[in-house]
Structure formats: C-alpha cells, structure tokens
Design a protein around this motif. Structure first.
Motif, PDB file in Angstrom:
ATOM      1  N   PRO A 185       0.853  -1.076  -0.069  1.00 51.77           N
ATOM      2  CA  PRO A 185       0.225  -0.015  -0.622  1.00 51.77           C
ATOM      3  C   PRO A 185       0.826   1.079  -0.550  1.00 51.77           C
ATOM      4  O   PRO A 185       1.134   1.405   0.715  1.00 51.77           O
ATOM      5  CB  PRO A 185      -1.121  -0.027   1.305  1.00 51.77           C
ATOM      6  N   ALA A 186       1.066   2.098  -1.357  1.00 50.36           N
ATOM      7  CA  ALA A 186       1.648   3.484  -0.992  1.00 50.36           C
ATOM      8  C   ALA A 186       2.501   3.382  -0.485  1.00 50.36           C
ATOM      9  O   ALA A 186       2.235   4.363   0.546  1.00 50.36           O
ATOM     10  CB  ALA A 186       0.201   4.419  -1.153  1.00 50.36           C
ATOM     11  N   ALA A 187       3.880   2.907  -0.604  1.00 50.62           N
ATOM     12  CA  ALA A 187       4.816   2.949   0.020  1.00 50.62           C
ATOM     13  C   ALA A 187       5.048   4.517  -0.498  1.00 50.62           C
ATOM     14  O   ALA A 187       6.037   4.539  -1.458  1.00 50.62           O
ATOM     15  CB  ALA A 187       5.585   2.160   0.477  1.00 50.62           C
ATOM     16  N   LYS A 188       5.351   6.007  -0.113  1.00 51.19           N
ATOM     17  CA  LYS A 188       6.311   7.191  -0.098  1.00 51.19           C
ATOM     18  C   LYS A 188       7.440   7.090   0.323  1.00 51.19           C
ATOM     19  O   LYS A 188       7.671   7.365   1.190  1.00 51.19           O
ATOM     20  CB  LYS A 188       5.285   8.096  -0.590  1.00 51.19           C
ATOM     21  N   CYS A 189       8.214   6.641  -0.434  1.00 53.99           N
ATOM     22  CA  CYS A 189       9.574   7.288  -0.130  1.00 53.99           C
ATOM     23  C   CYS A 189      10.887   8.082  -0.430  1.00 53.99           C
ATOM     24  O   CYS A 189      11.870   7.781  -1.895  1.00 53.99           O
ATOM     25  CB  CYS A 189      10.680   5.943   0.365  1.00 53.99           C
ATOM     26  N   PRO A 190      10.913   9.608  -0.598  1.00 51.95           N
ATOM     27  CA  PRO A 190      11.417  10.583  -1.061  1.00 51.95           C
ATOM     28  C   PRO A 190      12.078  10.252  -0.935  1.00 51.95           C
ATOM     29  O   PRO A 190      13.603   9.991   0.299  1.00 51.95           O
ATOM     30  CB  PRO A 190      10.720  11.874  -0.867  1.00 51.95           C
ATOM     31  N   GLY A 191      13.748  10.579  -1.818  1.00 53.50           N
ATOM     32  CA  GLY A 191      15.218  10.930  -1.850  1.00 53.50           C
ATOM     33  C   GLY A 191      15.168  11.765  -0.809  1.00 53.50           C
ATOM     34  O   GLY A 191      14.464  13.170  -0.316  1.00 53.50           O
ATOM     35  N   LEU A 192      16.441  12.314  -0.465  1.00 55.33           N
ATOM     36  CA  LEU A 192      17.167  13.255   1.291  1.00 55.33           C
ATOM     37  C   LEU A 192      16.668  14.525   0.378  1.00 55.33           C
ATOM     38  O   LEU A 192      16.565  15.395   1.221  1.00 55.33           O
ATOM     39  CB  LEU A 192      18.232  13.101   1.128  1.00 55.33           C
ATOM     40  N   ASP A 193      17.206  14.498  -1.268  1.00 54.73           N
ATOM     41  CA  ASP A 193      16.679  16.650  -1.323  1.00 54.73           C
ATOM     42  C   ASP A 193      15.579  16.341  -2.455  1.00 54.73           C
ATOM     43  O   ASP A 193      15.271  17.159  -3.122  1.00 54.73           O
ATOM     44  CB  ASP A 193      17.679  15.954  -2.889  1.00 54.73           C
ATOM     45  N   GLY A 194      14.570  14.833  -2.088  1.00 57.31           N
ATOM     46  CA  GLY A 194      12.670  15.853  -2.738  1.00 57.31           C
ATOM     47  C   GLY A 194      13.085  14.797  -3.678  1.00 57.31           C
ATOM     48  O   GLY A 194      11.724  14.841  -3.924  1.00 57.31           O
ATOM     49  N   ARG A 195      13.723  14.364  -4.719  1.00 60.94           N
ATOM     50  CA  ARG A 195      13.760  13.599  -5.669  1.00 60.94           C
ATOM     51  C   ARG A 195      13.561  11.800  -5.466  1.00 60.94           C
ATOM     52  O   ARG A 195      13.794  11.649  -3.970  1.00 60.94           O
ATOM     53  CB  ARG A 195      14.466  13.617  -6.840  1.00 60.94           C
ATOM     54  N   ASN A 240       9.131  16.538   3.562  1.00 59.97           N
ATOM     55  CA  ASN A 240       9.871  15.390   2.600  1.00 59.97           C
ATOM     56  C   ASN A 240      10.708  14.555   3.962  1.00 59.97           C
ATOM     57  O   ASN A 240      10.429  13.009   3.181  1.00 59.97           O
ATOM     58  CB  ASN A 240      11.549  16.147   2.315  1.00 59.97           C
ATOM     59  N   LEU A 241      10.753  14.686   5.211  1.00 57.57           N
ATOM     60  CA  LEU A 241      11.027  13.728   6.097  1.00 57.57           C
ATOM     61  C   LEU A 241       9.296  12.883   6.225  1.00 57.57           C
ATOM     62  O   LEU A 241       9.775  12.020   6.958  1.00 57.57           O
ATOM     63  CB  LEU A 241      11.653  14.709   6.988  1.00 57.57           C
ATOM     64  N   TYR A 242       7.952  13.866   6.528  1.00 60.37           N
ATOM     65  CA  TYR A 242       7.178  13.304   7.203  1.00 60.37           C
ATOM     66  C   TYR A 242       6.821  12.118   6.493  1.00 60.37           C
ATOM     67  O   TYR A 242       6.689  11.153   7.035  1.00 60.37           O
ATOM     68  CB  TYR A 242       6.046  13.836   6.954  1.00 60.37           C
ATOM     69  N   PRO A 243       6.724  11.152   5.358  1.00 68.97           N
ATOM     70  CA  PRO A 243       6.135  10.390   4.704  1.00 68.97           C
ATOM     71  C   PRO A 243       6.785   9.055   5.284  1.00 68.97           C
ATOM     72  O   PRO A 243       6.574   7.810   5.725  1.00 68.97           O
ATOM     73  CB  PRO A 243       7.101  10.211   3.301  1.00 68.97           C
ATOM     74  N   TYR A 244       8.594   9.696   6.185  1.00 66.80           N
ATOM     75  CA  TYR A 244       8.838   8.350   6.286  1.00 66.80           C
ATOM     76  C   TYR A 244       8.556   8.259   8.808  1.00 66.80           C
ATOM     77  O   TYR A 244       8.644   7.066   8.622  1.00 66.80           O
ATOM     78  CB  TYR A 244      10.370   8.933   6.713  1.00 66.80           C
ATOM     79  N   HIS A 245       8.401   9.335   8.624  1.00 67.34           N
ATOM     80  CA  HIS A 245       7.243   8.845  10.090  1.00 67.34           C
ATOM     81  C   HIS A 245       6.315   8.074   9.427  1.00 67.34           C
ATOM     82  O   HIS A 245       5.600   7.229  10.424  1.00 67.34           O
ATOM     83  CB  HIS A 245       6.613  10.381  10.890  1.00 67.34           C
TER      84      HIS A 245
END
Ligand code: TRP
Length: 328
Positions: A185-195, A240-245
């Motif tokens: 289910p939709a795992a969003k993991c942006p890179g550290l720079d947002g890409r 950018n970080l919140y998806p990781y939370h």
C-alpha cells in the motif's frame, strides 16, 4: 493465501538497496515467504539489458543485494533465493514466448518508451532491452505464481505478462494462470533531496548503512520548503521527511509531529530526532541479521547454489510441459 500457492519475483542487482526498495517491495517479499511458496531471484540478465557495456560490478552487486535480502529477513529455509542466469530455463522460455509476442506490444510499453527517452547516458536501442518484458514474463510464468510482488513502476510489465500468458493459453491450451501484482500500500519514500530515492542521485538511506553515516545526511536533509524558520507553521504533506514518519513512527508520534509542525511548536531538528530514533530501531535487527550472515563465509554463494537447484526442480517441469505443447 496458502502454501499451495506461489509467488515469484526478482530484482536487478544494481547495488545496495535503500529504504525505498525495502518499503516498496522487499517488505512484501519477507511477508510472502510466510504465506506462500516463494521464489526470489537476482535478475542479472535484466541488469545486462541496459548495463551491457560494463558488467564488472555484476557479481559484487549480486552479493550485496542478496546480503540485503537476508538482512531484511528473507530466510533460505522459507523461500527459494536464486540467480536468474543460473537457470537456462528462463532464457529458453523467454525465447519461446518471443515467438508469440508481437513487437508492437513491446514498442508501445510505456516503461520502454519512457526509459528510451529519459536514459541518455547509454544506448538502449539493443534487442535485449526491447525484449526485457518477454524475459520478465518468462521469469514469472515458469513458476505459475498467483502473486508477483513488484513496485508500481512494474505494472505495465505485469500487464504484458498476463497478455502473453493469455496468448500462450489460446494457442496451446490452458497452461499459465494469470498472475497478479502484489503491491505494498502506497509506500512513499522520497530521496533526501526530494527527488526519487535512487542510487544514481546519491540521495538514499541504505539498509546496510550505520547510523553514524546516516545522521549527518538527515541533519542536512531538506524538510518542508515553506518552513524557513522554526516559528513558521509547516505542512507535513509538503515535507520530505514526513512520509518516513508514516512508515516508521507510532500513531501518537505522528499526531504529535503533525500538531507541532502545523502550529510551529516543534522544530524540524526535534522532528528529525524522532525519525533518527525510530530509524535506528528499525535498522537494528537488519544489522544483526546481516552480521550473522556475513560471519558465515561463502554463505551467499551457498544459498544461491541451493536455491538454483530448487528453482530448477520447479521450472524444468514447466519447461517440459511448454516444449510438448509447442510441438518440440
Ligand atoms: N523488472 C524488475 C525491476 O526492475 C525486475 C524483474 C525481472 C522482475 N524479472 C522479474 C520482477 C520478474 C518481478 C518478476 O525491478
């Protein structure tokens, strides 16, 4: 799901795996090995479809990727871990499926068109790259699986696999069940720079990395662009970080962070501290398992050898059926 059912999936050995790989696909591998008969392979031929000019990293990348799989919790007693290139069954079925696959299906594949346009540092005009999805269909259909854990970007390939299976069944009689993609289910993991998190952008957090390496990267990581100062209220949806939370923090922590961010009561530094704490807790068991496996010299090679034999026991039976149905 039950143990009469099967899953099959592979990954190209392009280097160490990052959190995006874990939450996108690998987590699904680990769960599926408990529920169904599972076949997971190193898609080294697929790596060659684009990286044919310099194969020097192939073996090292294979070793690194399988180590990441083991660290993440894949257990060779619960699933079959093998190498695509060790099984000629995969290329034989790929050849036979290419007989019934119209070139137009391959040319109109959205992933093919997109990569042809976007990847400019190598020439992807080779036949092997065009036939990538045929080989992938062979990888899958050999194991007659119900489920195929893949990332969303692979859905066009899964559609082609089903079309090829249907065409085969039409010509030669019912042989292959039509496999479904098993998506996390939709795992969003942006890179550290947002890409997008990717090895080539050097913006990832890798499963094999230790916290001492990760901490400075997180300290410098881009968070919510509109939150220039701590007193500015932020929006977790733009962060950018919140998806990781959402992946690693408890419900209570998520609520606390959302509240603190939107009301400008919690700063990004404190928010990052919670993340680092939870990331460390997440990585700890992975690092322990990795240490256990690397202590056994030659473990990866042994696992692959044993896995190759187990995979062949299944795929060779499929091939006998296919040869017979195709008049060979
Ligand atoms: N195309 C997949 C990827 O890039 C790798 C792959 C090759 C695969 N063969 C497969 C995935 C069969 C699932 C099933 O990630």
């Amino acid at each position: 799901m039950d143990k009469t059912q099967r899953t099959a999936s592979g990954m190209r050995p392009t280097g160490p795996l990052h959190l995006g790989h874990y939450f996108g696909v690998l987590k699904n591998y680990v769960e599926l090995q408990e529920k169904v008969q599972a076949y997971f392979f190193v898609a080294d031929w697929h790596a060659l479809t684009s990286d044919y000019a310099d194969p020097s990293m192939l073996l090292a990348n294979t070793e690194a990727m399988v180590s990441d799989w083991l660290a993440a919790g894949l257990d060779p007693d619960k699933c079959v871990i093998f190498r695509q290139s060790a099984l000629t069954e995969h290329c034989e079925l790929s050849l036979l499926l290419s007989m019934i696959t119209p070139v137009s299906w391959l040319e109109r594949n959205p992933t093919y068109k997109e990569q042809q346009q976007q990847i400019t540092n190598k020439d992807l005009g080779n036949a092997g790259f065009l036939c990538y999805p045929v080989l992938m269909a062979a990888d899958i259909l050999l194991y007659k699986p119900q489920y195929v854990p893949v990332g969303e970007d692979q859905l066009p390939h899964m559609e082609l696999t089903r079309e090829i299976a249907r065409r085969f069944n039409n010509f030669y009689g019912p042989t292959f069940p039509e496999p479904q993609a098993a998506l996390t289910p939709a795992a969003k993991c942006p890179g550290l720079d947002g890409r997008k998190m990717s090895k080539s952008y050097n913006n990832g957090i890798f499963l094999s990395e230790d916290m001492a390496n990760i901490e400075p990267k997180i300290r410098n990581m881009l968070t919510e662009p509109s939150r220039k100062r701590r007193q500015d209220p932020g929006d977790p949806k733009k962060c950018n970080l919140y998806p990781y939370h959402e992946l690693l923090s408890s419900q209570e922590e998520q609520a606390e962070i959302c509240d603190g961010c939107t009301k400008a009561q919690m700063g990004c530094v404190d928010c990052k501290k919670i993340f680092l704490k939870n990331l460390a807790a997440f990585l700890e068991p992975l690092h322990e398992r990795r240490a256990k496996w690397t202590a056994r010299k030659g473990a990866v090679a042994e696992i692959l050898d044993a896995g190759n034999a187990k995979a062949r026991a299944f795929s060779s039976v499929t091939m006998q059926e296919v040869r017979q149905k195709m008049g060979l």
